[in-house]
Motif scaffolding. Sequence first.
Motif, PDB file in Angstrom:
ATOM      1  N   VAL A 115      32.960  19.662 102.454  1.00 22.45           N
ATOM      2  CA  VAL A 115      31.797  20.751 102.648  1.00 22.45           C
ATOM      3  C   VAL A 115      30.359  19.975 102.094  1.00 22.45           C
ATOM      4  N   ASN A 116      30.340  19.466 100.941  1.00 18.45           N
ATOM      5  CA  ASN A 116      29.336  18.779 100.321  1.00 18.45           C
ATOM      6  C   ASN A 116      28.570  17.863 100.926  1.00 18.45           C
ATOM      7  N   ILE A 117      29.538  17.058 101.718  1.00 16.13           N
ATOM      8  CA  ILE A 117      28.945  15.966 102.709  1.00 16.13           C
ATOM      9  C   ILE A 117      28.248  16.596 103.731  1.00 16.13           C
ATOM     10  N   ILE A 118      28.911  17.536 104.507  1.00 11.58           N
ATOM     11  CA  ILE A 118      28.439  18.291 105.398  1.00 11.58           C
ATOM     12  C   ILE A 118      26.957  18.854 105.070  1.00 11.58           C
ATOM     13  N   TRP A 119      26.731  19.379 104.027  1.00 13.10           N
ATOM     14  CA  TRP A 119      25.669  20.145 103.560  1.00 13.10           C
ATOM     15  C   TRP A 119      24.712  18.897 103.330  1.00 13.10           C
ATOM     16  N   SER A 120      25.030  17.779 102.702  1.00 13.93           N
ATOM     17  CA  SER A 120      24.085  16.659 102.349  1.00 13.93           C
ATOM     18  C   SER A 120      23.557  16.314 103.647  1.00 13.93           C
ATOM     19  N   ILE A 121      24.568  16.009 104.614  1.00 12.33           N
ATOM     20  CA  ILE A 121      23.839  15.422 105.890  1.00 12.33           C
ATOM     21  C   ILE A 121      23.230  16.528 106.606  1.00 12.33           C
ATOM     22  N   LEU A 122      23.153  17.661 106.632  1.00 13.00           N
ATOM     23  CA  LEU A 122      22.271  18.729 107.095  1.00 13.00           C
ATOM     24  C   LEU A 122      20.964  18.660 106.518  1.00 13.00           C
ATOM     25  N   ILE A 123      21.056  18.694 105.026  1.00 16.62           N
ATOM     26  CA  ILE A 123      19.698  18.515 104.383  1.00 16.62           C
ATOM     27  C   ILE A 123      18.961  17.413 104.943  1.00 16.62           C
ATOM     28  N   PHE A 124      19.655  16.088 104.833  1.00 17.10           N
ATOM     29  CA  PHE A 124      19.022  14.850 105.039  1.00 17.10           C
ATOM     30  C   PHE A 124      18.499  15.060 106.374  1.00 17.10           C
ATOM     31  N   ILE A 125      19.238  15.645 107.397  1.00 19.04           N
ATOM     32  CA  ILE A 125      18.470  15.520 108.826  1.00 19.04           C
ATOM     33  C   ILE A 125      17.362  16.498 108.880  1.00 19.04           C
ATOM     34  N   ASN A 132       5.754  17.710 109.411  1.00 16.22           N
ATOM     35  CA  ASN A 132       5.925  18.975 108.688  1.00 16.22           C
ATOM     36  C   ASN A 132       6.566  19.003 107.370  1.00 16.22           C
ATOM     37  N   LEU A 133       6.598  17.905 106.415  1.00 20.14           N
ATOM     38  CA  LEU A 133       7.011  17.999 105.358  1.00 20.14           C
ATOM     39  C   LEU A 133       6.464  18.917 104.329  1.00 20.14           C
ATOM     40  N   ASP A 134       5.368  19.303 104.687  1.00 20.45           N
ATOM     41  CA  ASP A 134       4.687  20.505 103.905  1.00 20.45           C
ATOM     42  C   ASP A 134       5.786  22.017 104.004  1.00 20.45           C
ATOM     43  N   LYS A 135       5.953  22.065 105.544  1.00 18.80           N
ATOM     44  CA  LYS A 135       7.013  23.213 105.705  1.00 18.80           C
ATOM     45  C   LYS A 135       8.169  22.917 105.039  1.00 18.80           C
ATOM     46  N   VAL A 136       8.616  21.883 104.843  1.00 19.48           N
ATOM     47  CA  VAL A 136      10.115  21.583 104.335  1.00 19.48           C
ATOM     48  C   VAL A 136       9.916  21.731 102.618  1.00 19.48           C
ATOM     49  N   ASN A 137       8.905  21.477 102.091  1.00 18.12           N
ATOM     50  CA  ASN A 137       8.700  21.803 100.744  1.00 18.12           C
ATOM     51  C   ASN A 137       8.432  23.203 100.747  1.00 18.12           C
ATOM     52  N   THR A 138       7.797  23.937 101.438  1.00 17.13           N
ATOM     53  CA  THR A 138       7.503  25.473 101.245  1.00 17.13           C
ATOM     54  C   THR A 138       8.980  26.157 101.530  1.00 17.13           C
ATOM     55  N   THR A 139       9.681  25.998 102.294  1.00 18.96           N
ATOM     56  CA  THR A 139      11.007  26.425 102.525  1.00 18.96           C
ATOM     57  C   THR A 139      12.108  26.100 101.406  1.00 18.96           C
ATOM     58  N   ILE A 140      12.053  25.000 100.715  1.00 15.89           N
ATOM     59  CA  ILE A 140      12.767  24.630  99.619  1.00 15.89           C
ATOM     60  C   ILE A 140      12.555  25.640  98.364  1.00 15.89           C
ATOM     61  N   VAL A 141      11.319  25.796  98.184  1.00 17.41           N
ATOM     62  CA  VAL A 141      10.748  26.437  97.080  1.00 17.41           C
ATOM     63  C   VAL A 141      11.205  27.744  97.379  1.00 17.41           C
ATOM     64  N   ASP A 142      10.635  28.510  98.547  1.00 15.67           N
ATOM     65  CA  ASP A 142      10.971  29.828  98.948  1.00 15.67           C
ATOM     66  C   ASP A 142      12.536  30.213  98.909  1.00 15.67           C
ATOM     67  N   SER A 143      13.363  29.082  99.508  1.00 13.87           N
ATOM     68  CA  SER A 143      14.845  29.726  99.437  1.00 13.87           C
ATOM     69  C   SER A 143      15.177  29.658  98.145  1.00 13.87           C
ATOM     70  N   THR A 144      14.924  28.590  97.233  1.00 11.15           N
ATOM     71  CA  THR A 144      15.168  28.795  95.944  1.00 11.15           C
ATOM     72  C   THR A 144      14.909  29.948  95.078  1.00 11.15           C
ATOM     73  N   LYS A 145      13.770  30.515  95.410  1.00  8.21           N
ATOM     74  CA  LYS A 145      13.222  31.505  94.865  1.00  8.21           C
ATOM     75  C   LYS A 145      14.304  32.971  95.425  1.00  8.21           C
ATOM     76  N   VAL A 146      14.200  32.992  96.425  1.00  8.61           N
ATOM     77  CA  VAL A 146      15.086  34.044  97.312  1.00  8.61           C
ATOM     78  C   VAL A 146      16.779  34.041  96.707  1.00  8.61           C
ATOM     79  N   SER A 147      17.240  33.004  96.473  1.00  4.63           N
ATOM     80  CA  SER A 147      18.367  32.762  96.040  1.00  4.63           C
ATOM     81  C   SER A 147      18.552  33.307  94.592  1.00  4.63           C
ATOM     82  N   LEU A 148      17.520  32.918  93.796  1.00  9.10           N
ATOM     83  CA  LEU A 148      17.655  33.448  92.318  1.00  9.10           C
ATOM     84  C   LEU A 148      17.505  34.802  92.316  1.00  9.10           C
TER      85      LEU A 148
END
Length: 193
Positions: free
Chosen positions: A2-12, A22-38
């Motif tokens: 599962v770790n390999i699958i998630w790593s591949i999906l994140i890399f893609i 759209n790297l700015d959207k990727v960064n925003t999504t990472i920060v926002d999803s981390t906040k929501v998860s916490l």
Amino acid sequence: MVNIIWSILIFIGILFGFITNNLDKVNTTIVDSTKVSLEMLFKIFPVLALWMGLTKIAEQSGLLKKLSNKLSFFLVKLFPEIPKGHEALSLIASNMIANIFGLGSAATPFGLKAMQSLQKLNKDKKVASRSMITFLVINTSGLTIIPTTIISLRMMYKSIQPTTIVFACILSTTASTIAGILMDRFLARRYKN
């Protein structure tokens, strides 16, 4: 795996963000999803801690053992390869009871211990035994009467009626458990060797 699958999906996803500029959207999504998860973790943790604590009290007081004994009649029929009174049966029952109350986190330690106990009974250590397969099917189908985690998530997101899904959960998990057991029995008879 599962770790390999998630790593591949994140890399893609990051590669696609880079290619489409759209790297700015990727960064925003990472920060926002981390906040929501916490936030989700902080809101759901007290409910899980309460139920896991109640499960531990039930285990220490012997209530879990009494419930396990009540389930043993059915478990002996589902797991005829396990000797009567073996610790694996009580661990399987404890796992099932925790799952019935929607406490997958509390059920996991019982499930792991049950698999270890079943492995001791297994004659061929490289292949899962019949009992291990049956237990995995039942555990995966996740028979639930009180979906504690789902109710907690619905309450967290301010659902007007967070418990309206209880009947649907009971119906769907009962159907999946029955279908899983029937398929397990069918395949066990078909491929007996």
